[in-house]
Write a protein that holds these residues in place. Structure first.
Motif, short mmCIF file in Angstrom:
data_model
loop_
_atom_site.label_atom_id
_atom_site.label_comp_id
_atom_site.label_asym_id
_atom_site.label_seq_id
_atom_site.Cartn_x
_atom_site.Cartn_y
_atom_site.Cartn_z
N GLU A 23 0.80 -1.21 0.00
CA GLU A 23 0.00 0.00 0.00
C GLU A 23 0.84 1.27 0.00
O GLU A 23 0.50 2.24 -0.64
N LYS A 29 -2.32 -2.81 -3.82
CA LYS A 29 -3.70 -3.27 -3.89
C LYS A 29 -4.15 -3.55 -5.32
O LYS A 29 -3.87 -4.60 -5.85
N THR A 30 -4.79 -2.59 -6.01
CA THR A 30 -5.29 -2.88 -7.36
C THR A 30 -4.23 -2.64 -8.43
O THR A 30 -4.48 -2.88 -9.61
N ARG A 33 -5.13 -0.64 -11.67
CA ARG A 33 -6.18 -1.13 -12.56
C ARG A 33 -7.58 -0.70 -12.12
O ARG A 33 -8.56 -1.19 -12.68
N GLY A 34 -7.70 0.15 -11.14
CA GLY A 34 -9.01 0.59 -10.69
C GLY A 34 -9.69 -0.46 -9.84
O GLY A 34 -9.05 -1.19 -9.10
N GLY A 35 -11.02 -0.56 -9.96
CA GLY A 35 -11.78 -1.50 -9.14
C GLY A 35 -11.88 -2.86 -9.79
O GLY A 35 -10.99 -3.32 -10.48
N LYS A 36 -13.05 -3.50 -9.53
CA LYS A 36 -13.25 -4.85 -10.07
C LYS A 36 -13.81 -4.78 -11.49
O LYS A 36 -14.10 -3.71 -12.00
N GLY A 37 -13.93 -5.91 -12.11
CA GLY A 37 -14.56 -5.96 -13.42
C GLY A 37 -13.65 -6.45 -14.50
O GLY A 37 -12.54 -6.92 -14.26
N ALA A 40 -10.04 -5.15 -14.87
CA ALA A 40 -9.12 -5.49 -13.79
C ALA A 40 -8.50 -6.87 -14.00
O ALA A 40 -7.52 -7.20 -13.36
#
Length: 172
Positions: A23, A29-30, A33-37, A40
């Motif tokens: 972190e 963390k990601t 790549r942003g959030g889920k989906g 990602a």
């Protein structure tokens, strides 16, 4: 200077962005790549213009009319006033204009336009000329020859093939 003395310019080399290293690194963390989906996931790519199942903008826009841009004639425009670079009595064609630097680039020919004043008698061999330019050239005693571009002959239409049943029935 030797090969081992060569170094890249300062600022041209960058460190590789190290993703997913905790972190506090700012890329944890990601890993950017942003959030889920779908985006990602690894190995995922979405084609250009895809809008998640919504009707894409290019398909929403109406397509009307006719575009014949592929078959247009593209002339390089040269003004009469620029032709004063040539000697009196010279024959000016596309090759001569390219040599002087007045008609550079790809085109289907050269068109002479009427801006400026002509001070010399010239023989012009060009693809097109405006009426104003032609009067200025002829007023100085010059002449204009137009190059006629040959168009390729149209292909003859193919005859439709006879259906197999009719061809078989015609044979005794």
């Amino acid at each position: 200077m030797r090969l081992h003395d060569l170094k890249p310019r300062p600022g041209s080399k960058h460190r590789r962005k190290r993703l997913g290293q905790g972190e506090s690194s700012g890329h944890g963390k990601t890993a950017g790549r942003g959030g889920k989906g779908q985006t990602a996931r690894s190995g995922s790519s979405i084609r250009i213009g895809f809008e998640g199942g919504q009707m894409p903008l290019i398909r929403r826009m109406p397509k009307r009319g006719f575009n014949n841009a592929e078959f247009t004639t593209r002339y390089i425009a040269v003004n009469v006033g620029e032709l004063n670079e040539f000697e009196d009595g010279a024959r000016v064609d596309e090759i001569a204009l390219q040599a002087v630097g007045l008609a550079n680039g790809r085109s289907d020919g050269v068109k002479i336009l009427g801006a400026g004043d002509l001070t010399k008698k010239l023989t012009l061999v060009v693809s097109a000329i405006s009426a104003a330019a032609k009067t200025k050239v002829e007023a100085k005693g010059g002449s204009v020859e137009l190059i006629v571009k040959k168009t390729p002959p149209a292909k003859p239409a193919k005859k439709p093939a006879a259906p197999a049943r009719q061809a078989a029935a015609a044979k005794p």
